[in-house]
Design a protein around this motif. Structure first.
Motif, PDB file in Angstrom:
ATOM      1  N   ALA A 265       0.998  -0.031  -9.108  1.00  0.00           N
ATOM      2  CA  ALA A 265      -0.103   0.380  -9.979  1.00  0.00           C
ATOM      3  C   ALA A 265      -0.280   1.888  -9.887  1.00  0.00           C
ATOM      4  O   ALA A 265      -0.171   2.476  -8.804  1.00  0.00           O
ATOM      5  CB  ALA A 265      -1.398  -0.317  -9.573  1.00  0.00           C
ATOM      6  N   LEU A 266      -0.572   2.513 -11.017  1.00  0.00           N
ATOM      7  CA  LEU A 266      -0.767   3.963 -11.037  1.00  0.00           C
ATOM      8  C   LEU A 266      -1.997   4.337 -10.213  1.00  0.00           C
ATOM      9  O   LEU A 266      -3.098   3.830 -10.443  1.00  0.00           O
ATOM     10  CB  LEU A 266      -0.926   4.454 -12.475  1.00  0.00           C
ATOM     11  CG  LEU A 266      -1.102   5.963 -12.649  1.00  0.00           C
ATOM     12  CD1 LEU A 266       0.150   6.713 -12.216  1.00  0.00           C
ATOM     13  CD2 LEU A 266      -1.437   6.301 -14.106  1.00  0.00           C
TER      14      LEU A 266
ATOM     15  N   VAL B 273       3.891  14.360 -12.557  1.00  0.00           N
ATOM     16  CA  VAL B 273       4.127  13.823 -11.215  1.00  0.00           C
ATOM     17  C   VAL B 273       3.258  12.585 -11.088  1.00  0.00           C
ATOM     18  O   VAL B 273       2.024  12.666 -11.132  1.00  0.00           O
ATOM     19  CB  VAL B 273       3.758  14.846 -10.118  1.00  0.00           C
ATOM     20  CG1 VAL B 273       4.036  14.255  -8.742  1.00  0.00           C
ATOM     21  CG2 VAL B 273       4.522  16.148 -10.314  1.00  0.00           C
ATOM     22  N   SER B 274       3.894  11.439 -10.961  1.00  0.00           N
ATOM     23  CA  SER B 274       3.187  10.155 -10.943  1.00  0.00           C
ATOM     24  C   SER B 274       3.189   9.558  -9.545  1.00  0.00           C
ATOM     25  O   SER B 274       4.222   9.549  -8.879  1.00  0.00           O
ATOM     26  CB  SER B 274       3.833   9.175 -11.926  1.00  0.00           C
ATOM     27  OG  SER B 274       3.862   9.716 -13.244  1.00  0.00           O
TER      28      SER B 274
ATOM     29  N   HIS C 219       2.381   6.012  -7.790  1.00  0.00           N
ATOM     30  CA  HIS C 219       2.112   4.587  -7.944  1.00  0.00           C
ATOM     31  C   HIS C 219       2.021   3.928  -6.571  1.00  0.00           C
ATOM     32  O   HIS C 219       2.773   4.285  -5.661  1.00  0.00           O
ATOM     33  CB  HIS C 219       3.199   3.903  -8.769  1.00  0.00           C
ATOM     34  CG  HIS C 219       3.154   4.222 -10.230  1.00  0.00           C
ATOM     35  ND1 HIS C 219       3.601   5.427 -10.745  1.00  0.00           N
ATOM     36  CD2 HIS C 219       2.700   3.482 -11.290  1.00  0.00           C
ATOM     37  CE1 HIS C 219       3.440   5.417 -12.066  1.00  0.00           C
ATOM     38  NE2 HIS C 219       2.900   4.268 -12.417  1.00  0.00           N
ATOM     39  N   ARG C 220       1.135   2.962  -6.462  1.00  0.00           N
ATOM     40  CA  ARG C 220       0.901   2.288  -5.181  1.00  0.00           C
ATOM     41  C   ARG C 220       1.373   0.825  -5.270  1.00  0.00           C
ATOM     42  O   ARG C 220       1.104   0.148  -6.264  1.00  0.00           O
ATOM     43  CB  ARG C 220      -0.580   2.327  -4.818  1.00  0.00           C
ATOM     44  CG  ARG C 220      -0.898   1.795  -3.415  1.00  0.00           C
ATOM     45  CD  ARG C 220      -2.413   1.826  -3.162  1.00  0.00           C
ATOM     46  NE  ARG C 220      -2.981   3.122  -3.397  1.00  0.00           N
ATOM     47  CZ  ARG C 220      -2.993   4.117  -2.515  1.00  0.00           C
ATOM     48  NH1 ARG C 220      -2.447   3.939  -1.316  1.00  0.00           N
ATOM     49  NH2 ARG C 220      -3.560   5.266  -2.804  1.00  0.00           N
ATOM     50  N   ARG C 221       2.025   0.372  -4.205  1.00  0.00           N
ATOM     51  CA  ARG C 221       2.445  -1.033  -4.166  1.00  0.00           C
ATOM     52  C   ARG C 221       1.233  -1.915  -3.886  1.00  0.00           C
ATOM     53  O   ARG C 221       0.447  -1.647  -2.968  1.00  0.00           O
ATOM     54  CB  ARG C 221       3.511  -1.250  -3.087  1.00  0.00           C
ATOM     55  CG  ARG C 221       3.993  -2.695  -3.030  1.00  0.00           C
ATOM     56  CD  ARG C 221       5.117  -2.896  -2.043  1.00  0.00           C
ATOM     57  NE  ARG C 221       5.465  -4.301  -1.964  1.00  0.00           N
ATOM     58  CZ  ARG C 221       6.357  -4.821  -1.121  1.00  0.00           C
ATOM     59  NH1 ARG C 221       7.021  -4.020  -0.307  1.00  0.00           N
ATOM     60  NH2 ARG C 221       6.601  -6.104  -1.111  1.00  0.00           N
ATOM     61  N   ASP C 222       1.076  -2.973  -4.683  1.00  0.00           N
ATOM     62  CA  ASP C 222      -0.060  -3.887  -4.510  1.00  0.00           C
ATOM     63  C   ASP C 222      -0.010  -4.536  -3.140  1.00  0.00           C
ATOM     64  O   ASP C 222       1.070  -4.813  -2.615  1.00  0.00           O
ATOM     65  CB  ASP C 222      -0.039  -4.967  -5.591  1.00  0.00           C
ATOM     66  CG  ASP C 222      -0.275  -4.379  -6.983  1.00  0.00           C
ATOM     67  OD1 ASP C 222      -0.810  -3.258  -7.055  1.00  0.00           O
ATOM     68  OD2 ASP C 222       0.087  -5.044  -7.960  1.00  0.00           O
TER      69      ASP C 222
ATOM     70  N   GLY D  28       0.795  -1.224   0.000  1.00  0.00           N
ATOM     71  CA  GLY D  28       0.000   0.000   0.000  1.00  0.00           C
ATOM     72  C   GLY D  28       0.823   1.267   0.000  1.00  0.00           C
ATOM     73  O   GLY D  28       0.267   2.361  -0.126  1.00  0.00           O
ATOM     74  N   GLY D  29       2.150   1.138   0.106  1.00  0.00           N
ATOM     75  CA  GLY D  29       3.014   2.311   0.098  1.00  0.00           C
ATOM     76  C   GLY D  29       3.076   2.945  -1.280  1.00  0.00           C
ATOM     77  O   GLY D  29       2.744   2.324  -2.296  1.00  0.00           O
ATOM     78  N   LEU D  30       3.515   4.202  -1.319  1.00  0.00           N
ATOM     79  CA  LEU D  30       3.470   5.004  -2.536  1.00  0.00           C
ATOM     80  C   LEU D  30       4.859   5.352  -3.049  1.00  0.00           C
ATOM     81  O   LEU D  30       5.735   5.741  -2.265  1.00  0.00           O
ATOM     82  CB  LEU D  30       2.710   6.307  -2.278  1.00  0.00           C
ATOM     83  CG  LEU D  30       1.263   6.183  -1.783  1.00  0.00           C
ATOM     84  CD1 LEU D  30       0.710   7.572  -1.459  1.00  0.00           C
ATOM     85  CD2 LEU D  30       0.393   5.478  -2.809  1.00  0.00           C
ATOM     86  N   LEU D  31       5.028   5.247  -4.363  1.00  0.00           N
ATOM     87  CA  LEU D  31       6.204   5.780  -5.045  1.00  0.00           C
ATOM     88  C   LEU D  31       5.761   7.028  -5.791  1.00  0.00           C
ATOM     89  O   LEU D  31       4.876   6.961  -6.655  1.00  0.00           O
ATOM     90  CB  LEU D  31       6.781   4.761  -6.023  1.00  0.00           C
ATOM     91  CG  LEU D  31       7.933   5.255  -6.915  1.00  0.00           C
ATOM     92  CD1 LEU D  31       9.130   5.700  -6.077  1.00  0.00           C
ATOM     93  CD2 LEU D  31       8.351   4.176  -7.908  1.00  0.00           C
ATOM     94  N   VAL D  32       6.355   8.164  -5.447  1.00  0.00           N
ATOM     95  CA  VAL D  32       5.991   9.450  -6.054  1.00  0.00           C
ATOM     96  C   VAL D  32       7.204   9.964  -6.818  1.00  0.00           C
ATOM     97  O   VAL D  32       8.282  10.137  -6.242  1.00  0.00           O
ATOM     98  CB  VAL D  32       5.570  10.468  -4.979  1.00  0.00           C
ATOM     99  CG1 VAL D  32       5.171  11.789  -5.631  1.00  0.00           C
ATOM    100  CG2 VAL D  32       4.423   9.917  -4.131  1.00  0.00           C
ATOM    101  N   ALA D  33       7.020  10.219  -8.105  1.00  0.00           N
ATOM    102  CA  ALA D  33       8.140  10.679  -8.933  1.00  0.00           C
ATOM    103  C   ALA D  33       7.667  11.775  -9.870  1.00  0.00           C
ATOM    104  O   ALA D  33       6.660  11.622 -10.563  1.00  0.00           O
ATOM    105  CB  ALA D  33       8.731   9.524  -9.732  1.00  0.00           C
TER     106      ALA D  33
END
Length: 206
Positions: A180-181, A200-201, A203-206, A144-149
Motif C-alpha cells: 500500500a502506498l 519517489v514512491s 509502499h508498505r507491505r501489509d 510492515g517493510g518498505l519498498l522505495v522506488a
C-alpha cells in the motif's frame, strides 16, 4: 530455469559503463555535490541496524552509504560491469548478480526492512517483467517493510525516448503484490509530489 528477457538498461549501456558510471559520481562528489540523497532519504525511514536490499544496486553507491550509516545491506544487479565496481569499493559486502525477476528465488531471507530501487530501476526492467519484479521484491519484505522506488515518468527524466511506466501502473503492481502506498515525494530530498516527471514512491507491505 527460463532465461529472463534482456532489460532496457542492457540495451542502452556501453561496454565500460560500470567504470564510466562510477567515475561520473566520483567527479560529482569531488565537486561538492551531494551524491547520497537516495541513501539519506531511505535512512530517515529506517530503524538503526535495519536490513536493506538494494535492488538494481549498480555500482553500490546507495547500499555502501547505508552500510556506512549502520544498516545491513545486500546488493543485487544483473550487470556484471556495475557489480565489479561495487565489489571493488566494498568487497566485504554481499553483492549478487541476478535479474530482479528472480529475486524471490535467491538465497535471501524474506525479512528485509526495506527494498530500495533507485536510479530508474523500474522503467529500465525488461518489458512485461515489471509486475513480476515488484511481486518478487515485495515477497522479500517483512510485514510492515518498505519498498522505495524512484524513477522518471517522462523522457526528460529517463535515458529512454519515452516513459514505459506510469505511476498508475506501478501502484497497481504494488497493490497486486500486497503493498500500500505510504507516501510519495517529487525528489530524493523529500519535496512533496504534486505531479511532474519524477517520483519517489514508498509502499508498505501489509
Amino acid at each position: 530455469m527460463e532465461e529472463p528477457p534482456g532489460n532496457r538498461w542492457a540495451a542502452i549501456a556501453g561496454d565500460d559503463h560500470g567504470a564510466r558510471y562510477a567515475a561520473r559520481f566520483a567527479d560529482l562528489a569531488a565537486s561538492g555535490a551531494d551524491v547520497h540523497g537516495e541513501a539519506h532519504f531511505c535512512a530517515a525511514l529506517l530503524a538503526p541496524g535495519s536490513r536493506v536490499l538494494d535492488a538494481g544496486c549498480g555500482t553500490g553507491r546507495v547500499a555502501i552509504r547505508l552500510a556506512e550509516l549502520g544498516h545491513e545491506c545486500t546488493g543485487v544487479d544483473a550487470d556484471a560491469s556495475m557489480l565489479a565496481q561495487a565489489r571493488s569499493r566494498a568487497p566485504a559486502m554481499t553483492w549478487i548478480q541476478a535479474d530482479l525477476v528472480t529475486a524471490d528465488r535467491l538465497d535471501l531471507r524474506p525479512d528485509f526492512d526495506m527494498v530500495v530501487a533507485a536510479g530508474n530501476v523500474i522503467p529500465l526492467l525488461a518489458p512485461t517483467t515489471e509486475p513480476a519484479v515488484v511481486a518478487a521484491l515485495a515477497a522479500l519484505l517483512r510485514p510492515g517493510g518498505l519498498l522505495v522506488a524512484g524513477f522518471g515518468l517522462d523522457a526528460a527524466h529517463l535515458p529512454l525516448d519515452d516513459a514505459p511506466v506510469t505511476l498508475a501502473d506501478y501502484d497497481n503492481w504494488c497493490a497486486d503484490a500486497g503493498l500500500a502506498l505510504a507516501t510519495r515525494a517529487a525528489t530524493w530530498d523529500g519535496a512533496p509530489y504534486t505531479g511532474g516527471g519524477y517520483a519517489v514512491s514508498v509502499h508498505r507491505r501489509d
